[in-house]
Write a protein that holds these residues in place. Structure first.
Motif, PDB file in Angstrom:
ATOM      1  N   ASP A 286     -18.659  -2.023 -80.400  1.00 40.45           N
ATOM      2  CA  ASP A 286     -18.122  -0.870 -81.114  1.00 40.45           C
ATOM      3  C   ASP A 286     -17.731   0.236 -80.145  1.00 40.45           C
ATOM      4  OD1 ASP A 286     -18.488  -2.005 -83.648  1.00 40.45           O
ATOM      5  OD2 ASP A 286     -20.567  -1.322 -83.746  1.00 40.45           O
TER       6      ASP A 286
ATOM      7  N   TYR B 288     -15.272   1.440 -77.876  1.00 44.63           N
ATOM      8  CA  TYR B 288     -13.866   1.256 -77.528  1.00 44.63           C
ATOM      9  C   TYR B 288     -13.595   1.575 -76.061  1.00 44.63           C
ATOM     10  CZ  TYR B 288      -8.787   1.825 -77.673  1.00 44.63           C
ATOM     11  OH  TYR B 288      -7.435   1.728 -77.423  1.00 44.63           O
TER      12      TYR B 288
ATOM     13  N   ARG C  70      -8.492 -11.941 -79.760  1.00 38.76           N
ATOM     14  CA  ARG C  70      -8.623 -11.518 -81.158  1.00 38.76           C
ATOM     15  C   ARG C  70      -8.706  -9.995 -81.193  1.00 38.76           C
ATOM     16  NH1 ARG C  70     -11.452 -15.215 -85.151  1.00 38.76           N
ATOM     17  NH2 ARG C  70     -11.554 -13.151 -86.046  1.00 38.76           N
ATOM     18  N   PRO C  71      -7.550  -9.325 -81.149  1.00 39.99           N
ATOM     19  CA  PRO C  71      -7.567  -7.860 -81.072  1.00 39.99           C
ATOM     20  C   PRO C  71      -8.209  -7.191 -82.287  1.00 39.99           C
ATOM     21  CG  PRO C  71      -5.349  -8.664 -81.472  1.00 39.99           C
ATOM     22  CD  PRO C  71      -6.208  -9.864 -81.175  1.00 39.99           C
ATOM     23  N   GLU C  72      -8.194  -7.855 -83.415  1.00 39.28           N
ATOM     24  CA  GLU C  72      -8.807  -7.237 -84.596  1.00 39.28           C
ATOM     25  C   GLU C  72     -10.315  -7.084 -84.434  1.00 39.28           C
ATOM     26  OE1 GLU C  72      -8.570 -11.676 -85.390  1.00 39.28           O
ATOM     27  OE2 GLU C  72      -7.216 -10.167 -84.597  1.00 39.28           O
ATOM     28  N   ASP C  73     -10.925  -7.923 -83.597  1.00 36.39           N
ATOM     29  CA  ASP C  73     -12.362  -7.834 -83.353  1.00 36.39           C
ATOM     30  C   ASP C  73     -12.697  -6.944 -82.158  1.00 36.39           C
ATOM     31  OD1 ASP C  73     -12.757  -9.609 -85.425  1.00 36.39           O
ATOM     32  OD2 ASP C  73     -12.911 -11.354 -84.120  1.00 36.39           O
ATOM     33  N   ASN C  74     -11.857  -6.973 -81.152  1.00 37.02           N
ATOM     34  CA  ASN C  74     -12.169  -6.314 -79.880  1.00 37.02           C
ATOM     35  C   ASN C  74     -10.922  -5.660 -79.290  1.00 37.02           C
ATOM     36  OD1 ASN C  74     -15.009  -7.387 -79.472  1.00 37.02           O
ATOM     37  ND2 ASN C  74     -13.869  -9.273 -79.776  1.00 37.02           N
ATOM     38  N   ARG C  75     -10.307  -4.759 -80.012  1.00 36.25           N
ATOM     39  CA  ARG C  75      -9.032  -4.173 -79.612  1.00 36.25           C
ATOM     40  C   ARG C  75      -9.094  -3.499 -78.238  1.00 36.25           C
ATOM     41  NH1 ARG C  75      -5.636   0.422 -80.475  1.00 36.25           N
ATOM     42  NH2 ARG C  75      -3.535  -0.298 -80.828  1.00 36.25           N
TER      43      ARG C  75
END
Length: 116
Positions: free
Chosen positions: A24, A26, A64-69
């Motif tokens: 979480d 970023y 998988r950018p939706e999980d780990n942008r």
């Protein structure tokens, strides 16, 4: 150096070219993405035969950018920055012309070999 030497590439039963832990944070993910890009660029530097083999496509295909942008933002930002810096010394249009000529010569040599 092999592609599997990259810290974010895993092999095994469910191998992937983008193995990053969920987070979480970023900013930390962006920082780690920068580091991963440098690893990837070092891999390319040490493996000039990988040029044109679509390693980057395989990495991005597994991301998988939706999980780990953040990881992807850091990774692609660093690849883009380093690409821009390298282009100060290369003409991409001329490179495309040279690449197409190389492929045409290889295809012509293959056709000659098939006839012989």
């Amino acid at each position: 150096m092999k592609i599997t030497d990259l810290s974010f590439v895993s092999r095994g039963e469910h191998g992937t070219n983008w193995d990053v832990p969920p987070t979480d944070d970023y900013v930390a993910a962006c920082t780690r993405g920068d580091e991963m890009a440098v690893e990837y660029m070092q891999y390319l530097r040490l493996n000039p035969g990988a040029k044109g083999s679509n390693v980057l496509g395989a990495i991005i295909g597994d991301a998988r950018p939706e999980d780990n942008r953040g990881y992807l933002v850091g990774f692609l930002g660093t690849v883009e920055r380093m690409t821009c810096e390298a282009l100060m010394y290369r003409d991409p249009v001329q490179d495309l012309i040279n690449t197409r000529a190389l492929y045409a010569r290889a295809e012509a040599e293959q056709d000659i070999a098939l006839v012989a």
